[in-house]
Design a protein around this motif. Structure first.
Motif, PDB file in Angstrom:
ATOM      1  N   ASN A 501      38.049  41.335  42.672  1.00  0.00           N
ATOM      2  CA  ASN A 501      38.286  42.482  41.788  1.00  0.00           C
ATOM      3  C   ASN A 501      37.936  43.805  42.490  1.00  0.00           C
ATOM      4  OD1 ASN A 501      38.986  43.870  39.444  1.00  0.00           O
ATOM      5  ND2 ASN A 501      36.947  43.685  38.557  1.00  0.00           N
ATOM      6  N   LYS A 502      38.604  44.024  43.632  1.00  0.00           N
ATOM      7  CA  LYS A 502      38.349  45.242  44.399  1.00  0.00           C
ATOM      8  C   LYS A 502      39.271  46.369  43.926  1.00  0.00           C
ATOM      9  CE  LYS A 502      37.081  42.648  48.573  1.00  0.00           C
ATOM     10  NZ  LYS A 502      37.452  42.384  49.986  1.00  0.00           N
ATOM     11  N   GLU A 503      38.749  47.583  43.936  1.00  0.00           N
ATOM     12  CA  GLU A 503      39.548  48.737  43.522  1.00  0.00           C
ATOM     13  C   GLU A 503      40.737  48.946  44.455  1.00  0.00           C
ATOM     14  OE1 GLU A 503      38.886  53.460  42.362  1.00  0.00           O
ATOM     15  OE2 GLU A 503      37.218  52.213  43.078  1.00  0.00           O
ATOM     16  N   LEU A 508      47.999  45.485  43.448  1.00  0.00           N
ATOM     17  CA  LEU A 508      48.310  44.053  43.392  1.00  0.00           C
ATOM     18  C   LEU A 508      47.921  43.467  42.036  1.00  0.00           C
ATOM     19  CD1 LEU A 508      47.243  42.928  46.971  1.00  0.00           C
ATOM     20  CD2 LEU A 508      49.566  43.109  46.066  1.00  0.00           C
ATOM     21  N   GLN A 509      46.824  43.956  41.479  1.00  0.00           N
ATOM     22  CA  GLN A 509      46.470  43.520  40.121  1.00  0.00           C
ATOM     23  C   GLN A 509      47.580  43.892  39.143  1.00  0.00           C
ATOM     24  OE1 GLN A 509      42.641  45.071  38.998  1.00  0.00           O
ATOM     25  NE2 GLN A 509      41.551  44.080  40.686  1.00  0.00           N
ATOM     26  N   THR A 510      48.096  45.109  39.299  1.00  0.00           N
ATOM     27  CA  THR A 510      49.192  45.548  38.441  1.00  0.00           C
ATOM     28  C   THR A 510      50.423  44.672  38.662  1.00  0.00           C
ATOM     29  OG1 THR A 510      48.370  47.823  38.551  1.00  0.00           O
ATOM     30  CG2 THR A 510      50.641  47.508  37.819  1.00  0.00           C
ATOM     31  N   LYS A 511      50.707  44.357  39.927  1.00  0.00           N
ATOM     32  CA  LYS A 511      51.865  43.519  40.249  1.00  0.00           C
ATOM     33  C   LYS A 511      51.723  42.136  39.632  1.00  0.00           C
ATOM     34  CE  LYS A 511      55.657  42.378  42.449  1.00  0.00           C
ATOM     35  NZ  LYS A 511      56.970  42.975  42.074  1.00  0.00           N
ATOM     36  N   LEU A 512      50.553  41.560  39.722  1.00  0.00           N
ATOM     37  CA  LEU A 512      50.315  40.227  39.156  1.00  0.00           C
ATOM     38  C   LEU A 512      50.567  40.218  37.654  1.00  0.00           C
ATOM     39  CD1 LEU A 512      49.176  37.321  39.147  1.00  0.00           C
ATOM     40  CD2 LEU A 512      46.886  38.313  39.033  1.00  0.00           C
ATOM     41  N   LEU A 513      50.015  41.200  36.967  1.00  0.00           N
ATOM     42  CA  LEU A 513      50.184  41.244  35.514  1.00  0.00           C
ATOM     43  C   LEU A 513      51.628  41.566  35.136  1.00  0.00           C
ATOM     44  CD1 LEU A 513      46.867  43.106  34.697  1.00  0.00           C
ATOM     45  CD2 LEU A 513      47.402  40.730  34.163  1.00  0.00           C
ATOM     46  N   GLU A 514      52.253  42.474  35.863  1.00  0.00           N
ATOM     47  CA  GLU A 514      53.646  42.820  35.595  1.00  0.00           C
ATOM     48  C   GLU A 514      54.543  41.589  35.744  1.00  0.00           C
ATOM     49  OE1 GLU A 514      56.823  46.052  37.376  1.00  0.00           O
ATOM     50  OE2 GLU A 514      55.563  44.925  38.758  1.00  0.00           O
ATOM     51  N   LEU A 515      54.338  40.875  36.841  1.00  0.00           N
ATOM     52  CA  LEU A 515      55.158  39.698  37.123  1.00  0.00           C
ATOM     53  C   LEU A 515      55.086  38.684  35.989  1.00  0.00           C
ATOM     54  CD1 LEU A 515      56.862  38.336  39.412  1.00  0.00           C
ATOM     55  CD2 LEU A 515      54.761  37.238  40.149  1.00  0.00           C
ATOM     56  N   GLY A 529      42.867  37.914  29.054  1.00  0.00           N
ATOM     57  CA  GLY A 529      41.816  37.411  28.178  1.00  0.00           C
ATOM     58  C   GLY A 529      40.547  37.066  28.915  1.00  0.00           C
ATOM     59  N   ASN A 530      40.674  36.702  30.200  1.00  0.00           N
ATOM     60  CA  ASN A 530      39.493  36.347  30.989  1.00  0.00           C
ATOM     61  C   ASN A 530      38.819  37.557  31.628  1.00  0.00           C
ATOM     62  OD1 ASN A 530      39.650  33.576  30.524  1.00  0.00           O
ATOM     63  ND2 ASN A 530      41.117  33.273  32.184  1.00  0.00           N
ATOM     64  N   SER A 531      39.421  38.746  31.428  1.00  0.00           N
ATOM     65  CA  SER A 531      38.847  39.993  31.962  1.00  0.00           C
ATOM     66  C   SER A 531      38.541  39.888  33.452  1.00  0.00           C
ATOM     67  CB  SER A 531      37.567  40.354  31.191  1.00  0.00           C
ATOM     68  OG  SER A 531      37.845  40.506  29.822  1.00  0.00           O
ATOM     69  N   MET A 532      39.492  39.309  34.200  1.00  0.00           N
ATOM     70  CA  MET A 532      39.286  39.091  35.631  1.00  0.00           C
ATOM     71  C   MET A 532      39.441  40.377  36.447  1.00  0.00           C
ATOM     72  SD  MET A 532      41.511  35.590  35.894  1.00  0.00           S
ATOM     73  CE  MET A 532      41.241  35.388  37.634  1.00  0.00           C
ATOM     74  N   PHE A 533      40.295  41.273  35.970  1.00  0.00           N
ATOM     75  CA  PHE A 533      40.617  42.462  36.751  1.00  0.00           C
ATOM     76  C   PHE A 533      40.405  43.711  35.905  1.00  0.00           C
ATOM     77  CE2 PHE A 533      43.663  39.058  38.093  1.00  0.00           C
ATOM     78  CZ  PHE A 533      42.978  38.716  39.253  1.00  0.00           C
ATOM     79  N   THR A 534      40.015  44.793  36.597  1.00  0.00           N
ATOM     80  CA  THR A 534      39.714  46.022  35.861  1.00  0.00           C
ATOM     81  C   THR A 534      40.330  47.263  36.491  1.00  0.00           C
ATOM     82  OG1 THR A 534      37.655  46.247  37.132  1.00  0.00           O
ATOM     83  CG2 THR A 534      37.517  45.091  35.012  1.00  0.00           C
ATOM     84  N   HIS A 535      41.073  47.115  37.584  1.00  0.00           N
ATOM     85  CA  HIS A 535      41.558  48.291  38.303  1.00  0.00           C
ATOM     86  C   HIS A 535      43.067  48.491  38.195  1.00  0.00           C
ATOM     87  CE1 HIS A 535      37.550  48.602  39.948  1.00  0.00           C
ATOM     88  NE2 HIS A 535      37.627  47.377  40.426  1.00  0.00           N
TER      89      HIS A 535
END
Length: 895
Positions: A501-503, A508-515, A529-535
């Motif tokens: 969970n690096k800033e 890539l976090q956005t890409k993962l969720l978008e995909l 729901g697991n609150s794995m990413f915050t950036h």
């Protein structure tokens, strides 16, 4: 003395009978022992074994383990009195030869003891030197073990070569004997040592006077003889398929075969063509190329194809093992019952060595086509095939693992890496690349793997990014997987790669969720729901979540009130418990705005959740603010349910009043009834007036309020004037009978018909104060209406004082024989009745006071009214001196 290990830096020392072995590198003692007899001769026979010869026996001492020297055999009598100069054994250690020399009658005689361990038998032979070796005969499946020894006797010198331990299936080896020629200048010379040259299948014999003789072991023919030292040679040892010797001057001499000239030498000096052919073939030597070509063409011309194939396969340095030869043999017809020439060619090569690159490819094709892959595996393990990229490509469709082995041997890094990847051995790829210094195009390699096996590609990508430094970036991996539409694998890769969970990985976090929001919303829901990413880009992902129907996730991410209001209305798919808890994260203003929006959007659908949220956060949001929302939207039901949940805990009269209004509006009269009965925090006057104005179909709530807060008179006036006399009955008969006196008083105030009043009194349970009832009616000078009812109560045995007080007053006022009642009834209150009678008839008052012995009242009454005669009678009757004293002193104090 000391002897050095032939391979390792280990030295053996002998001092008398004490033997010790030391490792020079480790500077440590390896082993030691003490012999019982003197050791006359010793030598290393292997890197791990030392031969020890005593006067009577031969021992072998292993430097491994802890065992002491092991006796092998006892010396033969023919060695008695000899000087031991040599000891040798074969590789299997089941044949041994011990040699000594002696000089009887001035001639050097060699004595040898040949011992076979399997049979435990010895054979004495006259010999000066001996050696064990092996040769490979034509047509033999295994090497033939031979023993060569040389002797110089009185009748001449001979070299003998004999077979030992014959192998079943091998052709038999005929004993060879050859004369040993000594030059005129060395007529007294004799052999002192023999060393084998396994590569060339020769034996080197060194003589006392420094001559060397080289013999072919298979034929026994002498190849070369020459002098190598003018001094006596006293020790020799094998060295690089040749021999090394030391003479008396300490010179170290090395002799080996010159591979470039030996075959031409044989052809020129011995004219032994067959020997030249065999030596060139077995040792792969030059010098006989033209002869091989001529003989091959001759055999082909004579249609001796199998013989030609064998010859080509055995040609030195593979001079005939060419593509042209293979093509010739491939197109020849085979003789029935025999191998085809091409197979004979391959079989001959495989028997003696390995196939070259082209041969390996040509043989692999038919072998794989006939589904005999096991043969190929066998040859590969035996290093019979020359591996190449082409061979690997041929094998790969049949067996990827076998192809990998070929590529590894052929050093084809690109194909090795691809095979590792395809077989899932990703951990080996990087190690292999580092080992061989190969840097593949990791992106292209990943692309190739992803086309074949998406899951393995994902595993491989993870292994690459985990290297330090990474061999490929996560962005590159995502690019490859996205081009292949590998949603699941991209997700798995990114979940692992982004777990810290690096800033810096926000995109890539956005890409993962978008995909996943676009392709697999359930997965995106689980990730969020697991609150794995915050950036990640929260507004953008919130929009996608909303479009995907993941309204809860959208609400968790949205910050803008208009977005929240738009999404929160979808309560049909939102978890109600979560949504209620969500309001705890909003400001007061935002919460109120969202609640209002939910009701405006779909009141029927959202009402329950709005009420639950309003209830939970009532104190925070403010009841008045919530009430305002419900009232603005004319949502009486919602207001009722909301206030119903807080009314029991609030002390705010306004809130309680609003609840009463809401309950009335929704027809919840039982609840109104309950509340006005149990609640202590409402404005009774306000509630009373509201209930009167509400004109409820059931006046019980109003009755309860008026009863609790003593608005009985108002209640009766309201009910009577509005034609609801029945509720007056309900009030005194069912609600509170004790209020009958006030009710009757009020009815009399409105000139209610006496019959109605009498009926009400008669039908009301006797749970009221008769005294209070009498008082209320008496105030209004209507006491006579109770006459019949009071008499009825008295006849029923009532002993209520108020009842009889009332009867007394009625009798007095109506002059209905009051004297009789006052003198005979003992249940009325004399003071009350007496006081009532004083102004009406003092005599009746006197009667009441005297009946009750009301001394003070009676004295005062008689004194004030000049009733001294009655006073005297009473005093006499009482016979109380104190009372007399009070009367005589004129004490007329009121009690």
């Amino acid at each position: 003395s000391a002897i050095m290990n032939p391979e390792n830096k280990i030295i053996a020392l002998k001092a008398g009978r004490n033997l010790q072995v030391f490792n020079l590198e480790m500077k440590a003692k390896v082993k030691s022992c003490v012999m019982t007899d003197d050791v006359q001769y010793w030598r290393w026979i292997t890197p791990f074994d030392i031969a020890l010869v005593t006067e009577t026996s031969v021992f072998h001492w292993s430097i491994e383990g802890t065992a002491s020297p092991v006796k092998q055999f006892e010396r033969h009598a023919n060695l008695n009195g000899t000087q031991i100069i040599s000891y040798t054994a074969n590789a299997k250690m089941n044949w041994m030869a011990l040699i000594g020399i002696s000089a009887p009658q001035g001639r050097i005689v060699g004595s040898m003891q040949l011992y076979n361990k399997d049979r435990g038998a010895s054979q004495p032979i006259e010999a000066h030197a001996a050696e064990f070796s092996e040769i490979r005969l034509e047509g033999a499946s295994q090497p033939t073990q031979v023993f060569a020894f040389a002797s110089r006797g009185a009748n001449g010198s001979k070299l003998h070569v004999v077979e030992i331990d014959h192998v079943e299936g091998n052709p038999p080896f005929q004993k060879r004997s050859a004369d040993i020629m000594f030059p005129p200048e060395a007529v007294n010379d004799f052999p002192v040592s023999m060393q084998a040259g396994p590569k060339y299948e020769v034996v080197y014999m060194v003589t006392k006077f420094g001559f060397i003789h080289v013999y072919d072991l298979e034929s026994g023919a002498c190849i070369f003889t020459n002098r190598i030292s003018g001094e006596t040679v006293f020790v020799t040892a094998p060295h690089q398929d040749g021999v090394i010797a030391v003479n008396r001057k300490g010179q170290v001499l090395s002799v080996c075969i010159n591979e470039e000239t030996v075959v031409p030498y044989i052809l020129q000096h011995t004219a032994n063509v067959e020997l030249a052919f065999r030596l060139a073939s077995r040792a792969n030597l030059p010098g006989a190329d033209q002869l091989y070509v001529q003989r091959f063409q001759q055999l082909m011309g004579q249609s001796q194809y199998n013989e030609a194939a064998k010859m080509a396969a055995s040609s030195p340095r593979g001079m005939l093992r060419t593509e042209n030869t293979i093509n010739q043999l491939k197109h020849l017809q085979s003789v029935p019952g025999q191998l085809s020439p091409i197979l004979q060619y391959f079989a001959t090569i495989l028997e003696k060595g390995e196939l070259n690159r082209h041969e390996s490819i040509e043989l692999a094709r038919p072998v794989l086509a006939s589904n005999r892959k096991a043969l190929l595996e066998k040859w590969l393990k035996e290093d019979k095939l020359e591996c190449s990229e082409e061979l690997g490509d041929i094998v790969h469709p049949h067996d990827a693992t076998l192809a990998l082995s070929v590529y590894l041997r052929a050093n084809v890094p690109a194909k090795v890496v691809l095979c590792f990847a395809q077989s899932g051995q990703f951990d080996k790829i990087v190690l292999y690349c580092k080992k061989v210094g190969y840097t593949p195009d990791w992106v292209q390699l990943l692309m190739q793997i992803s086309r074949v096996d998406a899951e393995k590609a994902c595993d491989f990508a993870l292994s690459l990014v985990k290297e330090d430094p990474p061999l490929i970036t996560a962005d590159q991996v995502v690019g490859v997987f996205s081009s292949q539409n590998m949603v699941q694998q991209t997700t798995r890769f990114l979940l692992d790669a982004l777990k810290d969970n690096k800033e810096s990985d926000a995109h890539l976090q956005t890409k993962l969720l978008e995909l996943n929001l676009l392709n697999a919303p359930q997965v995106a829901d689980a990730i969020l729901g697991n609150s794995m990413f915050t950036h990640f880009d929260r507004p953008y992902i919130a929009q996608l979540a909303e479009k995907a129907g993941l309204y809860q996730r959208a609400l968790e991410l949205y910050d803008n009130l208009s977005d929240i209001k738009r999404v929160a209305v979808h309560t049909e798919v939102l978890n109600s418990e979560w949504l209620i808890g969500y309001f705890g994260n909003l400001s007061v203003g935002d919460s109120l705005a969202v609640l209002r929006q939910m009701l405006e959007h779909n009141m029927a659908q959202n009402l329950q959740i709005v009420v639950q949220a309003a209830t939970k956060y009532s104190e925070l949001l403010g009841p008045q603010n919530i009430i305002e929302i419900f009232e603005d939207l004319r949502c009486s039901e919602g207001l009722y349910y909301y206030l119903g949940s807080v009314v029991n805990v609030t002390e705010d009269p306004a809130v309680v009043f609003k609840y009463i209004q809401a309950a009335v509006s929704t027809g919840q009269l039982k609840e109104v009834e309950r509340l006005v009965r149990d609640n202590n925090h409402y404005d009774a006057e306000k509630v009373k007036n509201y209930l009167k104005e509400a004109s409820l179909p059931d006046q019980l709530p109003l009755i309860i309020v008026c009863d609790r807060f003593d608005y009985v008179h108002d209640l009766v006036l309201y009910l009577y004037s509005n034609g609801m006399a029945k509720y007056i009955e309900v009030y005194v008969q069912q609600v509170n009978p004790s209020r009958l006196p006030q009710v009757v008083g009020a009815l009399l105030d409105v000139d209610c018909d006496e019959s109605i009043v009498k009926s009400l009194i008669s039908s009301t349970p006797a749970q009221f104060s008769i005294g209070d009832l009498v008082s209320e009616i008496e105030k209004r000078n209507r006491l006579k209406i109770l006459h019949r009812w009071l008499e009825a109560q008295a006849s029923n045995g009532s002993q209520d004082t108020g009842l009889y007080n009332a009867l007394a007053k009625i009798y007095i006022d109506s002059n209905y024989d009051p004297e009789q009642f006052l003198s005979s009834n003992k249940f009325y209150d004399p003071r009350v009745v007496g006081a009532y009678s004083e102004k009406r008839d003092p005599n009746l008052a006197y009667l009441a006071y005297s009946q009750g012995e009301c001394d003070d009242e009676l004295l005062r009454l008689t004194s004030e009214n000049g009733m001294f005669k009655q006073q005297a009678r009473y005093l006499i009757k009482r016979r109380d001196l104190g009372l007399w004293a009070k009367a005589l002193t004129g004490d007329d104090q009121q009690p």
